[in-house]
Design a protein around this motif. Structure first.
Motif, mmCIF file in Angstrom:
data_model
loop_
_atom_site.group_PDB
_atom_site.id
_atom_site.type_symbol
_atom_site.label_atom_id
_atom_site.label_comp_id
_atom_site.label_asym_id
_atom_site.label_seq_id
_atom_site.Cartn_x
_atom_site.Cartn_y
_atom_site.Cartn_z
ATOM 1 N N UNK A 123 2.917 6.647 -0.614
ATOM 2 C CA UNK A 123 3.728 7.536 0.229
ATOM 3 C C UNK A 123 3.274 7.511 1.697
ATOM 4 N N UNK A 124 2.011 7.294 1.928
ATOM 5 C CA UNK A 124 1.443 7.296 3.282
ATOM 6 C C UNK A 124 1.519 5.929 3.959
ATOM 7 N N UNK A 125 1.984 4.920 3.249
ATOM 8 C CA UNK A 125 2.018 3.561 3.785
ATOM 9 C C UNK A 125 3.269 3.315 4.623
ATOM 10 N N UNK A 161 3.927 -1.329 2.363
ATOM 11 C CA UNK A 161 4.608 -1.303 1.062
ATOM 12 C C UNK A 161 5.112 -2.691 0.693
ATOM 13 N N UNK A 162 5.608 -3.432 1.693
ATOM 14 C CA UNK A 162 6.095 -4.784 1.448
ATOM 15 C C UNK A 162 4.950 -5.672 0.964
ATOM 16 N N UNK A 163 3.763 -5.494 1.549
ATOM 17 C CA UNK A 163 2.605 -6.283 1.123
ATOM 18 C C UNK A 163 2.213 -5.956 -0.316
ATOM 19 N N UNK A 164 2.260 -4.688 -0.689
ATOM 20 C CA UNK A 164 1.969 -4.301 -2.079
ATOM 21 C C UNK A 164 2.979 -4.960 -3.017
ATOM 22 N N UNK A 165 4.246 -4.952 -2.622
ATOM 23 C CA UNK A 165 5.292 -5.564 -3.444
ATOM 24 C C UNK A 165 5.097 -7.084 -3.545
ATOM 25 N N UNK A 166 4.670 -7.727 -2.454
ATOM 26 C CA UNK A 166 4.386 -9.161 -2.483
ATOM 27 C C UNK A 166 3.246 -9.476 -3.453
#
Length: 164
Positions: free
Chosen positions: A54-56, A61-66
């Motif tokens: 939530x704080x990103x 968030x895109x990097x986490x999804x990658x």
């Protein structure tokens, strides 16, 4: 599916979780993930996995999804607008790692409106309209040093670029 990695155009990640918890959850569900490799991706993409999603920022968030799409080293990687939200330096890092993945084990399919990404990563381009391929272009033909003639036709609100 263990052979497929997917990054949607719009990521919806659980805001209430920390990135590390989310990545571990996905890793546990997949069951075929080498955690040391995930840690390498976390370091490569420079994320703080202890922060709540939530704080990103959108880029984080895109990097986490990658990482989620790549963590299990799939044979086929499907990416929709993969650099959306990434800053220019991280876009370059993304292009570098995808080229490396392609050379090692991935087959990549991705959509992008950024021609420099397409040029850097694609061997072949397909233009799709209403779910059907309406044109195909081989990148090496576009990159040849010979003189080219380009023209643009507007068809049903699509700009189609033709090469000769």
């Amino acid at each position: 599916m263990s052979i497929l990695g997917y990054l949607p155009g719009e990521n919806i990640l659980p805001d209430y979780m920390k990135a590390i918890n989310y990545l571990k959850l996905v890793s546990d569900i997949r069951g075929n993930v080498e955690w040391t490799y995930v840690e390498k991706l976390i370091n490569y993409f420079e994320i703080n996995p202890k922060v709540k999603i939530k704080k990103m920022s959108k880029g984080m968030k895109q990097k986490v999804a990658l990482i989620t799409a790549c963590m299990h080293k799939p044979k086929i990687l499907i990416l929709d607008e993969p650099t959306s939200g990434l800053d220019p330096l991280m876009q370059e890092k993304f292009l570098k790692i995808i080229k490396d993945f392609r050379n090692k084990w991935y087959n990549n399919f991705f959509s992008s409106h950024i021609f420099s990404e397409v040029e850097a990563l694609a061997d072949k381009i397909a233009i799709i309209k209403s779910g059907k391929i309406i044109s195909e272009i081989v990148m090496k033909d576009v990159k040849t040093p010979y003189e080219k003639v380009y023209w643009v036709n507007k068809v049903n609100s699509y700009n189609l670029i033709f090469f000769k």
